[in-house]
Design an enzyme around this catalytic site. Structure first.
Site, PDB file in Angstrom:
ATOM      1  CE1 TYR B 166      -3.820   2.487   1.956  1.00  0.00           C
ATOM      2  CE2 TYR B 166      -3.777   2.013  -0.465  1.00  0.00           C
ATOM      3  CZ  TYR B 166      -4.469   2.639   0.739  1.00  0.00           C
ATOM      4  OH  TYR B 166      -5.442   3.225   0.808  1.00  0.00           O
ATOM      5  CD  GLU B 173      -1.768   5.080  -6.588  1.00  0.00           C
ATOM      6  OE1 GLU B 173      -2.571   6.185  -6.027  1.00  0.00           O
ATOM      7  OE2 GLU B 173      -1.909   3.869  -6.300  1.00  0.00           O
TER       8      GLU B 173
END
Lengths: 328, 244
Positions: B166, B173
Site C-alpha cells: 500500500y 502514484e
C-alpha cells in the site's frame, strides 16, 4: 342496558386496574458501555419519553433532550418523544439505552446559517473585494448590466429565504447535529463562492442571446420566487391549526398554489425553476451544475414526502407526482 | 490508490455472507467466479509481462510499455465492480468501491496515459508492481471465497502484503503525478481558461495538486482501517470474532 366502558388494560402489568396507580422504574444504560447512567423511580405510567428525557437532562445537564436517543434495545430504533411509558412493551421496571447525538442546533439556526453565508459571500465577489481578482480590479464594477441584475436576484433570493426562516416557516421540534450543519454550510457557502467568482469575474461573458435571454430569465425568476413564497405560506397555514386533524396541502385561490394539482412539493418545483432561470440569466456552467445537484437533492426529498403523503392519506390525489408535473 | 481497503469490506462481508442464508444467487455467483478468475488471469499476464520484459531488457526502466495494453484493459475492467455493488451481487458500498476504482482509472488514463513524458518514469513501475501483486492476491481471494474454499495462505497474504504494497503504491502514484505536473502546466492539458461562452474555468494543474494533497487525510485512514481488519480477521483463527 347499561354499557360499562373499562379503561384499557396493559396485559403485562400485574396490578389490577382497580388498584391505585403503579409507578414505573426506569433504568437508563449507556448503549455502548452498558453502564448504568441513572435509575429513576416513581415514574408516572403515563409519562412520555420526552418527560423521561427531561428527567435525564436534570441529572446530566450537558445532554439536553434534543441530543438524547433512548431505545429499548441497544441496537434498536429510537423511541419517539410522544410515546407513553405504559404503552411500551416493558414491565414495571423499564430498561432503556442511551445514545448521545452530539451537539444539536434547532432548524431556525440551521436555516439561518445556511442562507446568510451565500448572501454575504456573493456580495464580496460582486463588489470585487481585494485578493479575489487581480489587484487592478479591486472594487471595480462590471460593465455588463446582467451582472448587477444577477446580484440583485441572488441577494433577493437569499433575503427572501432568511425572512421566511424568521417569519413564515413553522419548524418541527427537531434539530440537526453540528457536524451535518458544518457540512451543509460548506456545501452552500462553497458553491455560492464558486458561482459568484465567475459571474463577477472581469472576463465574464454575457449571455449569447443578450437582453432577450436575460429578460425571459428574469420573468421566470420572478414567477418562481412568487410561486415558492406562496407555497411556503400555504404550508405554514397548514401547520398553524395544530388541534385539527392532519391534512395534506391543496390548491387555494392563489394561482401559484395550483401547482398542488400536479405535484406534492411545488415549493421544490419552483425552487428548481428559480435556479434554472438563474442559470439561463448568467449563462454560467457552475450555476448549471449547482442547479443540477439541487434538482437531484430536491427530487429525493420530494419523492420521500410524496410517498409519506400517499401512505398517510387514503384519499391522496392520484394525478399528483413528486416534483415535476406529470413526469417525476 | 490501492483497492485493498475496498476489498476488505467486501471480503469480510463475504465471510459473513457465507454464514448467513442470503448472498448472491447461483447465477450471480457463477458470473462473479468467472469475473474474478478472468481478472486474476489478467493481472498474472501483466506480472508475467513485467518479468519477461525485465529479463529481456536487463533493466527495470521503461517496462510500462510492455504491459501498457493489458494494464489499461484490466484496470478499466474493474469499473464493473461498481456495477456489481450497485446491482447488489456484491455486498460492498457503491460509493467506497466507486471511489477506489475511479482513483485507479484516473491514474491509469488521466495521468499515465495522458502525459506521455511520465511513462518512462520509474515511479510508474513502482505503482504498477504494487497494483499487480495486490490485485492477483485480491481477485484470487474473492474467487476462493466465492467457492467456499479459501486457503489460509491467500487470506494471510491478502491481509499482510498490503502493509508493504500500500505505501509502495501510494509512493509510486504520488511521484508519478508530481512528475506530470510541469508538462500539464506547460501544455495546459485538460484545462479551460476564461473568457468563454459558459463562464467556466478548470485548471488541471491545480486539480492534480489538490489530488495529491487529498492523499494526506485519505491514505492513513484507509491504511489503519486495513490494519484493524487484519487484526480482526487474522487475530484469532479459532474463534470467529464479529467481523464488520
Amino acid at each position: 342496558m347499561v354499557t360499562i366502558v373499562l379503561p384499557p388494560v396493559t396485559l403485562r402489568r400485574q396490578a389490577s386496574p382497580m388498584s391505585r396507580t403503579i409507578f414505573f422504574e426506569v433504568e437508563v444504560l449507556d448503549a455502548k458501555t452498558r453502564e448504568q447512567l441513572c435509575f429513576l423511580d416513581k415514574v408516572e405510567p403515563h409519562s412520555t419519553i420526552g418527560d423521561i428525557k427531561s428527567l435525564f437532562y436534570k441529572l446530566y445537564p450537558n445532554w439536553y433532550p434534543a441530543r438524547q436517543v433512548l431505545t429499548l434495545d441497544p441496537k434498536g430504533k429510537s423511541l419517539r418523544d410522544e410515546e407513553i411509558l405504559q404503552s411500551l412493551p416493558v414491565g414495571t421496571t423499564a430498561t432503556m439505552y442511551f445514545k448521545d447525538l452530539g451537539p444539536q442546533l434547532g432548524w431556525t439556526t440551521v436555516f439561518f446559517a445556511e442562507n446568510i453565508g451565500p448572501l454575504l459571500i456573493y456580495l464580496l465577489f460582486y463588489f470585487r473585494v481585494p485578493y479575489i481578482y487581480s489587484d487592478s480590479y479591486a472594487f471595480t464594477s462590471s460593465p455588463h448590466k446582467v451582472v448587477t441584475t444577477a446580484c440583485v436576484c441572488h441577494t433577493f433570493h437569499y433575503l427572501k429565504r432568511l425572512i421566511e426562516t424568521i417569519f413564515v416557516h413553522r419548524f418541527s421540534h427537531g434539530s440537526m447535529p453540528l457536524r451535518t450543519i458544518v457540512k451543509n454550510c460548506l456545501y452552500y457557502w462553497g458553491f455560492s463562492a464558486w458561482l459568484a467568482y465567475y459571474i463577477n469575474h472581469p472576463l465574464y461573458t454575457p449571455p449569447s442571446y443578450g437582453e432577450l435571454q436575460v429578460h425571459y430569465a428574469i420573468l421566470l425568476f420572478v414567477i418562481c420566487e412568487l410561486g415558492n413564497f406562496s407555497i411556503h405560506l400555504s404550508l405554514s397555514h397548514l401547520r398553524g391549526d395544530r388541534c385539527r386533524d392532519r391534512r395534506f396541502p391543496v390548491p387555494s385561490k392563489n394561482p401559484f398554489t395550483w401547482m398542488f394539482f400536479f405535484v406534492s412539493c411545488p415549493n421544490h418545483t419552483y425552487e428548481v425553476g428559480t435556479w434554472v432561470s438563474f442559470s439561463v440569466m448568467t449563462q454560467c456552467l457552475p450555476v448549471a451544475v449547482f442547479t443540477l445537484l439541487g434538482f437531484i437533492q430536491m427530487t429525493i426529498w420530494a419523492k420521500g414526502k410524496h410517498r409519506a403523503y400517499i401512505r398517510e392519506f387514503k384519499d391522496y390525489p392520484a394525478v399528483r407526482v413528486a416534483i415535476i408535473p406529470l413526469i417525476l | 490508490m490501492s483497492a485493498a481497503a475496498q476489498g476488505t469490506s467486501k471480503a469480510t462481508h463475504g465471510d459473513v455472507a457465507s454464514k448467513k442464508k442470503k448472498g448472491p444467487g447461483a447465477l450471480a455467483t457463477a458470473y462473479l467466479v468467472i469475473y474474478n478468475v478472468v481478472m486474476t488471469a489478467g493481472w498474472l499476464v501483466i506480472a508475467v509481462g513485467l518479468v519477461r520484459a525485465y529479463l529481456a531488457r536487463g533493466s527495470y526502466h521503461g517496462l510500462y510499455y510492455s504491459i501498457e495494453k493489458p494494464l489499461k484493459f484490466f484496470q478499466t475492467g474493474a469499473l464493473l465492480e461498481i456495477l456489481h455493488c450497485a446491482v447488489g451481487i456484491v455486498p460492498s458500498s457503491v460509493v467506497l468501491t466507486g471511489f477506489q476504482v475511479l482513483s485507479r482509472v484516473f491514474l491509469t488514463w488521466a495521468v499515465t496515459h495522458s502525459v506521455r513524458e511520465v511513462q518512462s518514469e520509474d515511479s510508474v513501475l513502482l505503482f504498477v508492481t504494487a497494483w499487480t501483486v495486490t490485485e492477483i492476491i485480491r481477485y484470487s481471494f474473492y474467487t476462493f471465497s466465492l467457492l467456499n474454499h479459501l486457503p489460509y495462505l491467500i487470506k494471510w497474504a491478502r491481509y499482510t502484503f498490503f502493509i508493504l504494497l500500500y505505501p509502495m503504491g501510494v509512493t509510486g502514484e504520488l511521484l508519478t503525478i508530481y512528475a506530470a505536473l510541469p508538462y500539464v502546466q506547460k501544455t495546459g492539458l485538460y484545462s479551460v481558461t476564461l473568457p468563454n461562452k459558459y463562464n467556466f474555468s478548470f485548471d488541471y494543474y491545480t486539480f492534480l495538486i489538490l489530488v495529491m494533497i487529498s492523499y494526506i487525510p485519505l491514505f492513513p485512514q484507509l491504511y489503519f482501517h486495513m490494519l484493524r481488519q487484519r487484526k480482526k480477521v487474522l487475530g484469532r483463527t479459532e474463534d470467529y470474532s464479529k467481523v464488520e
